[in-house]
Structures are given as C-alpha cells and as structure tokens.
Design a protein around this motif. Structure first.
Motif, short mmCIF file in Angstrom:
data_model
loop_
_atom_site.label_atom_id
_atom_site.label_comp_id
_atom_site.label_asym_id
_atom_site.label_seq_id
_atom_site.Cartn_x
_atom_site.Cartn_y
_atom_site.Cartn_z
N SER B 10 40.43 14.48 63.19
CA SER B 10 40.78 14.12 64.55
C SER B 10 39.94 12.95 65.02
O SER B 10 38.85 12.69 64.50
CB SER B 10 40.62 15.31 65.49
OG SER B 10 39.27 15.71 65.55
N THR B 12 39.28 10.81 68.95
CA THR B 12 39.58 10.65 70.37
C THR B 12 39.11 9.27 70.82
O THR B 12 37.98 8.87 70.53
CB THR B 12 38.88 11.73 71.21
OG1 THR B 12 39.34 13.02 70.78
CG2 THR B 12 39.22 11.57 72.69
N SER B 19 41.57 2.11 68.16
CA SER B 19 41.59 3.30 67.31
C SER B 19 41.52 2.84 65.86
O SER B 19 42.28 1.95 65.45
CB SER B 19 42.88 4.10 67.52
OG SER B 19 43.04 4.48 68.86
N SER B 80 44.71 0.80 72.75
CA SER B 80 45.30 2.13 72.55
C SER B 80 45.84 2.69 73.85
O SER B 80 45.23 2.54 74.92
CB SER B 80 44.25 3.09 71.96
OG SER B 80 43.82 2.62 70.70
N PRO B 82 48.05 6.14 75.84
CA PRO B 82 48.28 7.59 75.71
C PRO B 82 49.47 7.92 74.82
O PRO B 82 49.45 8.93 74.11
CB PRO B 82 48.51 8.03 77.16
CG PRO B 82 47.71 7.06 77.97
CD PRO B 82 47.84 5.74 77.25
N THR B 85 49.07 8.81 71.13
CA THR B 85 48.62 10.14 70.75
C THR B 85 49.64 10.80 69.82
O THR B 85 50.81 10.97 70.19
CB THR B 85 48.40 11.03 71.99
OG1 THR B 85 47.34 10.47 72.77
CG2 THR B 85 48.06 12.46 71.61
N SER B 110 43.96 11.24 69.65
CA SER B 110 44.17 11.54 71.07
C SER B 110 43.64 10.36 71.86
O SER B 110 42.46 10.01 71.75
CB SER B 110 43.42 12.81 71.48
OG SER B 110 43.85 13.91 70.70
N VAL B 111 44.51 9.73 72.64
CA VAL B 111 44.11 8.62 73.50
C VAL B 111 44.08 9.16 74.92
O VAL B 111 45.11 9.58 75.46
CB VAL B 111 45.08 7.44 73.39
CG1 VAL B 111 44.62 6.30 74.30
CG2 VAL B 111 45.17 6.97 71.93
#
Lengths: 116, 113
Positions: B10, B12, B19, B80, B82, B85, B110-111
């Motif tokens: 993962s 974030t 990212s 990046s 949302p 994601t 996950s953004v």
C-alpha cells in the motif's frame, strides 16, 4: 473502450460438481486467456487459446480444467470435478494478435468461484 | 518463487503529490513491462507499457521508468488525484514473443484530499 464480459460475477458450487465459467471476449479478438487469482495473491496465468487450440498452459491448469469456444462466441473454462483449492477469482482476457509487446490484453472483471 | 514483486502492498499520497509505484522482476528475458489499474470488482485496465528497448515512457501524468540492469521498473503519477485511488498491478512478459504476463501482487494507492 473494448469490453470483455464475464458471466456470472460470482458462482458458488459444491466440491465435486462441474462448473463452467463464461467469457464474452472483445468481438474481433482472436486470442483468449484465463488467469487465476487466489485471495491475497497475484493473478497467475492459466492458459491461452487460439484457433480452437490451447497454445500454452501453466502448471495450475490441472487435468480437471478444459477450455473451448464452441460456437465462436463465449470462451469457457470448465472445471470437472471442482476441488476446494479451485476457489479463486478467474479473469478472462482477449487480444487481437500474438505477442505481449504489440498487443494489449483486455481483461474482464472476473468471476469469483467459491467451492464449498 | 515470485518472478514479479511489488514490495509495497500500500501507498498513501497527498492530493497533488507524486505517487511512485515500484516493481522488481527476476526473469531477464522479459522484454515487455506494463502497469494495470484496477478498481474493486472491475477489470484490470492497461495504463501504460514499455518494451525493453526504451528506459522511459511518458503519457500525460504517467511515466514509466525501466532499469534493466537492476531488473526494476516504476510508475510515477504526478499531480495525484483522489480518482487515482485504486490497485496498481505491474506485469512483465513477452519472453519468446508470447502473450503470457506475469503479475505482481498489487499496490493499493490511496490519494487523500
């Protein structure tokens, strides 16, 4: 974009029974594939198929597995008989031509098979 | 053993940041490297790919870097958002000219706004 459809999205079956997973590939594609993903693991290649024949299969493609495209429409994966370890998500894919570097593989959303 | 590995399950990232997703491979015969994006209960979709004769490819906010000597490739997503994601799957293949792809286990990006 091009769509590969898999029917059904989830199938529950008792161990020892037969199951057929159906895939409707992109309409002008000629090469077809099945991948298997056990929960928490990566997608793994099972088999590819062209012109009515299996081209290559992995060690995961057990004798109980078979593939065909009987009427030129659905590409199917049959498991007979099923075993508990067959529980996984099965992804179908298709491509227009051969050779990964030239041809995009289009995947379906997967069929989750639960063997009880 | 695993021929293609994504060591980070993962990641974030803050909205607007970069990212960076990483993938290592073992088979030096691989000549095709790809990143797929997958939403829950949806199909993996090809984002970007490169062949082994290039070490970088850009497409909008996406850049893939290939380091053949290090058997490593990465995906950079700039600015990046949302909606980025998702699960990102790296894949490698092309040995012998076939279409068999070997996938990593995936990284959940996950953004956060």
């Amino acid at each position: 974009g091009p769509k590969v459809l898999q029917i059904p999205s989830h199938q529950i079956i008792d161990m020892g029974q037969m199951v057929t997973l159906n895939c409707d590939p992109v309409s002008n594609h000629l090469y077809f594939y099945w991948y298997k993903q056990i929960l928490g693991q990566q997608m793994e290649f099972l088999v590819n198929f062209y012109n009515g024949k299996v081209m290559e299969k992995s060690k995961l493609f057990k004798d109980q597995f078979s593939v065909e495209r009987p009427d030129g429409s659905y590409f199917t994966l049959k498991i007979q008989p099923t075993a508990l370890e067959d529980s996984a998500v099965y992804f179908c894919a298709s491509s227009w031509d051969w050779g990964a570097s030239q041809n995009t593989l289009y995947f379906g959303a997967g069929t989750r098979l639960s063997v009880l | 053993g695993q021929q293609v590995k994504q060591s980070s399950p993962s990641l974030t990232v803050q909205e607007g940041g970069i990212s960076i997703l990483n993938c290592d491979y073992e088979n030096d015969m691989f000549d095709y490297f790809a990143w797929y994006k997958k939403y829950p209960d949806n199909s993996p979709t090809l984002l970007i790919s490169v062949r082994s004769n290039v070490d970088k490819r850009e497409d909008g906010r996406l850049t893939v870097f290939l380091n053949k000597s290090g058997k490593h490739f990465s995906l950079h997503i700039t600015a990046s958002q949302p909606e980025d994601t998702a699960v990102y799957l790296c894949a490698a293949g092309g040995t012998g000219g076939n279409n068999k792809l070997t996938f990593g286990q995936g990284t959940v990006l996950s953004v956060i706004p």
